[in-house]
Scaffold this active site. Structure first.
Site, PDB file in Angstrom:
ATOM      1  N   GLY A  11       0.965  -1.191   0.021  1.00 13.95           N
ATOM      2  CA  GLY A  11      -0.001  -0.018   0.060  1.00 13.95           C
ATOM      3  C   GLY A  11       0.780   1.282  -0.034  1.00 13.95           C
ATOM      4  O   GLY A  11       0.523   2.237   0.581  1.00 13.95           O
ATOM      5  N   ASN A  13       1.339   3.441  -2.105  1.00 11.72           N
ATOM      6  CA  ASN A  13       0.974   4.646  -3.281  1.00 11.72           C
ATOM      7  C   ASN A  13       0.285   5.615  -2.330  1.00 11.72           C
ATOM      8  O   ASN A  13       0.188   6.693  -3.163  1.00 11.72           O
ATOM      9  CB  ASN A  13       0.234   4.024  -4.455  1.00 11.72           C
ATOM     10  CG  ASN A  13      -1.154   3.191  -3.989  1.00 11.72           C
ATOM     11  OD1 ASN A  13      -0.824   2.017  -3.187  1.00 11.72           O
ATOM     12  ND2 ASN A  13      -2.138   3.989  -4.124  1.00 11.72           N
ATOM     13  N   SER A 136      -4.401  -1.101  14.960  1.00 12.66           N
ATOM     14  CA  SER A 136      -5.400   0.089  15.017  1.00 12.66           C
ATOM     15  C   SER A 136      -5.686  -0.065  16.643  1.00 12.66           C
ATOM     16  O   SER A 136      -5.723  -0.866  17.289  1.00 12.66           O
ATOM     17  CB  SER A 136      -6.524   0.096  14.223  1.00 12.66           C
ATOM     18  OG  SER A 136      -7.473   0.920  14.699  1.00 12.66           O
ATOM     19  N   TYR A 161     -13.601  -4.662  10.673  1.00 11.98           N
ATOM     20  CA  TYR A 161     -12.300  -3.853  10.745  1.00 11.98           C
ATOM     21  C   TYR A 161     -11.642  -4.119  11.935  1.00 11.98           C
ATOM     22  O   TYR A 161     -10.280  -4.496  12.009  1.00 11.98           O
ATOM     23  CB  TYR A 161     -12.662  -2.337  10.525  1.00 11.98           C
ATOM     24  CG  TYR A 161     -11.221  -1.590  10.448  1.00 11.98           C
ATOM     25  CD1 TYR A 161     -10.451  -1.915   9.672  1.00 11.98           C
ATOM     26  CD2 TYR A 161     -11.231  -0.667  11.816  1.00 11.98           C
ATOM     27  CE1 TYR A 161      -9.201  -0.898   9.527  1.00 11.98           C
ATOM     28  CE2 TYR A 161      -9.757   0.253  11.816  1.00 11.98           C
ATOM     29  CZ  TYR A 161      -8.801  -0.041  10.599  1.00 11.98           C
ATOM     30  OH  TYR A 161      -7.630   0.661  10.653  1.00 11.98           O
TER      31      TYR A 161
HETATM   32  N1  LIG Z   1      -5.383   6.377   8.897  1.00  8.69           N
HETATM   33  C1  LIG Z   1      -5.789   5.866   9.987  1.00  8.69           C
HETATM   34  O1  LIG Z   1      -6.188   6.965  10.959  1.00  8.69           O
HETATM   35  C2  LIG Z   1      -5.542   4.631  10.506  1.00  8.69           C
HETATM   36  C3  LIG Z   1      -5.702   4.387  11.976  1.00  8.69           C
HETATM   37  C4  LIG Z   1      -5.476   2.826  12.271  1.00  8.69           C
HETATM   38  C5  LIG Z   1      -4.892   1.980  11.347  1.00  8.69           C
HETATM   39  N2  LIG Z   1      -4.634   2.514  10.085  1.00  8.69           N
HETATM   40  C6  LIG Z   1      -4.136   1.248   8.938  1.00  8.69           C
HETATM   41  O2  LIG Z   1      -2.944   2.008   8.459  1.00  8.69           O
HETATM   42  C7  LIG Z   1      -2.857   1.303   7.113  1.00  8.69           C
HETATM   43  C8  LIG Z   1      -2.852   2.450   5.983  1.00  8.69           C
HETATM   44  O3  LIG Z   1      -4.111   3.119   5.947  1.00  8.69           O
HETATM   45  P1  LIG Z   1      -4.288   4.379   5.439  1.00  8.69           P
HETATM   46  O4  LIG Z   1      -4.944   5.260   6.277  1.00  8.69           O
HETATM   47  O5  LIG Z   1      -2.885   5.048   4.586  1.00  8.69           O
HETATM   48  O6  LIG Z   1      -5.158   4.023   4.417  1.00  8.69           O
HETATM   49  P2  LIG Z   1      -5.402   4.431   2.730  1.00  8.69           P
HETATM   50  O7  LIG Z   1      -4.911   6.041   2.729  1.00  8.69           O
HETATM   51  O8  LIG Z   1      -6.721   4.027   2.216  1.00  8.69           O
HETATM   52  O9  LIG Z   1      -4.482   3.468   1.990  1.00  8.69           O
HETATM   53  C9  LIG Z   1      -4.463   2.353   1.967  1.00  8.69           C
HETATM   54  C10 LIG Z   1      -3.678   1.544   0.931  1.00  8.69           C
HETATM   55  O10 LIG Z   1      -3.860   0.100   0.951  1.00  8.69           O
HETATM   56  C11 LIG Z   1      -4.017  -0.134  -0.309  1.00  8.69           C
HETATM   57  N3  LIG Z   1      -4.719  -1.464  -0.525  1.00  8.69           N
HETATM   58  C12 LIG Z   1      -6.182  -1.525  -0.015  1.00  8.69           C
HETATM   59  N4  LIG Z   1      -6.455  -2.987  -0.350  1.00  8.69           N
HETATM   60  C13 LIG Z   1      -5.358  -3.400  -1.153  1.00  8.69           C
HETATM   61  C14 LIG Z   1      -5.540  -4.629  -1.688  1.00  8.69           C
HETATM   62  N5  LIG Z   1      -6.356  -5.292  -1.892  1.00  8.69           N
HETATM   63  N6  LIG Z   1      -4.056  -5.079  -2.091  1.00  8.69           N
HETATM   64  C15 LIG Z   1      -3.160  -4.292  -2.109  1.00  8.69           C
HETATM   65  N7  LIG Z   1      -3.089  -2.949  -1.469  1.00  8.69           N
HETATM   66  C16 LIG Z   1      -4.325  -2.613  -1.343  1.00  8.69           C
HETATM   67  C17 LIG Z   1      -4.510   1.019  -0.989  1.00  8.69           C
HETATM   68  O11 LIG Z   1      -4.232   0.754  -2.410  1.00  8.69           O
HETATM   69  P3  LIG Z   1      -5.277   1.835  -3.456  1.00  8.69           P
HETATM   70  O12 LIG Z   1      -4.971   3.268  -3.508  1.00  8.69           O
HETATM   71  O13 LIG Z   1      -5.011   0.923  -4.888  1.00  8.69           O
HETATM   72  O14 LIG Z   1      -6.632   1.322  -3.003  1.00  8.69           O
HETATM   73  C18 LIG Z   1      -3.959   2.125  -0.458  1.00  8.69           C
HETATM   74  O15 LIG Z   1      -2.521   2.105  -0.767  1.00  8.69           O
HETATM   75  C19 LIG Z   1      -4.192   0.340   7.280  1.00  8.69           C
HETATM   76  O16 LIG Z   1      -3.768  -0.796   7.409  1.00  8.69           O
HETATM   77  C20 LIG Z   1      -5.128   1.036   8.124  1.00  8.69           C
HETATM   78  O17 LIG Z   1      -5.832  -0.024   8.550  1.00  8.69           O
HETATM   79  C21 LIG Z   1      -4.887   3.779   9.636  1.00  8.69           C
END
Ligand SMILES: NC(=O)c1ccc[n+]([C@@H]2O[C@H](COP(=O)([O-])OP(=O)(O)OC[C@H]3O[C@@H](n4cnc5c(N)ncnc54)[C@H](OP(=O)(O)O)[C@@H]3O)[C@@H](O)[C@H]2O)c1
Length: 292
Positions: A11, A13, A136, A161
């Site tokens: 992920g 990107n 998380s 989730y």
């Molecule tokens: N943001 C928060 O506050 C928060 C809090 C707790 C935990 N987290 C965790 O942090 C991590 C990153 O989250 P984020 O906030 O950066 O989310 P995000 O901006 O939505 O990015 C998610 C990333 O995961 C990729 N992804 C989703 N489904 C996939 C698949 N089937 N195969 C390969 N890649 C996939 C997405 O690719 P595409 O661009 O192609 O969709 C994107 O690159 C996650 O595990 C999330 O649960 C985030």
């Protein structure tokens, strides 16, 4: 670091994965960006190179919701790996939906795809590598492991989730126990970002079905969440910080934001009987056993 070793960030990107990739590149580490869409990956790599022209970046396709795709990724990944950052994730999918292999989407992508990826890549990890898994604070509200794995008739996005993030934390803790047990120097470390305003695209553009809960969560996140660079601090620390030990869980000092700090592991995540059940099930479903 071993010569020629790379970090692999899933992920990479977008959001925290992109911010983490930027931080690793700034530390002089070559990074393989493991992404679902190579077009998005190439655009993100170009954006990083605009400010870091010497960045050693490679873009490689993987869909963590497709175990065949994970196997193809691992077959094509032959360089030694010093950091495997299991970051990609889906969050609060409004309707119950399934991966290519018919597992519930949160569980399949966030946990099972990363289980197989880590299991297949273990032989390519350097002796002092780190495997970092993203959990998380939502893992705490999940309680104990629910053995329906999101496939029950009572689907609720928050619960699905939270359960997937409970599984990623249990995965990290159990992987570390197994690595220690086998005498490996590889460390498994978990991290969470607190609350970070990452993907700000509207749900339709992201491909999500519209859902009030998701729209509300994203709006609140935009108001209260930290920047992706700030949110990524704990996972970057877990990956390359000094004084990090296997089996630890890092998160922001003020729970939702702040500097990297030891985070609280719920009682449910500490259950070794549930972790062993989870590993046995994952081994059966993926055909990849991570020995204890
Ligand atoms: N943001 C928060 O506050 C928060 C809090 C707790 C935990 N987290 C965790 O942090 C991590 C990153 O989250 P984020 O906030 O950066 O989310 P995000 O901006 O939505 O990015 C998610 C990333 O995961 C990729 N992804 C989703 N489904 C996939 C698949 N089937 N195969 C390969 N890649 C996939 C997405 O690719 P595409 O661009 O192609 O969709 C994107 O690159 C996650 O595990 C999330 O649960 C985030």
């Amino acid at each position: 670091m071993t010569d020629g070793a790379r970090a692999v960030v899933t992920g990479a990107n977008a959001g925290l994965g992109l911010a983490t990739t930027r931080a690793l590149v700034a530390a002089g580490i070559p990074v393989t960006m493991a992404v679902r869409s190579t077009d998005k990956g190439a655009a993100a790599a170009a954006a990083i190179r605009a400010s870091e022209p010497a960045a050693d970046l490679r873009v490689q396709q993987v869909d963590l919701g497709d175990l065949g795709s994970v196997r193809r990724f691992a077959e094509g990944s032959t360089d030694p790996i010093s950091v495997l950052l299991c970051n990609a994730g889906v969050m609060l999918v409004p309707e119950q939906s399934l991966t290519a292999d018919r597992f519930e989407m949160h569980w399949g992508v966030n946990f099972l795809g990363h289980y197989l990826l880590a299991g297949l890549l273990l032989p390519t990890l350097t002796a002092d590598a780190r495997v970092v898994s993203l959990s998380s604070i939502a893992h705490r509200s999940a309680g104990r492991l629910d053995r329906q794995f999101g496939l029950g008739a009572d689907y609720a996005p928050g619960q699905a989730y939270g359960q997937s993030k409970l599984c990623t934390l249990m995965f990290s803790l159990e992987l570390d126990r197994r690595l220690r047990g086998s005498g490996s120097g590889v460390k498994a470390v978990a991290a969470h970002p607190g609350w970070s305003a990452t993907d700000e695209r509207p749900p339709r553009e992201r491909g999500d079905a519209p859902g009030l809960g998701l729209v509300f969560a994203r709006r609140i996140s935009q108001l209260l969440g930290s920047s992706p660079a700030h949110g990524a601090l704990s996972q970057v620390h877990a990956a390359i910080g000094a004084g990090v030990e296997g089996g630890q869980f890092w998160g922001p000092s003020l729970l939702v934001r702040g500097k990297p700090h030891p985070a609280t592991v719920s009682a449910g995540a500490r259950r070794e009987d549930d972790a062993n059940f989870l590993f046995a099930l994952a081994a059966e479903l993926t055909g990849c056993e991570i020995p204890g």
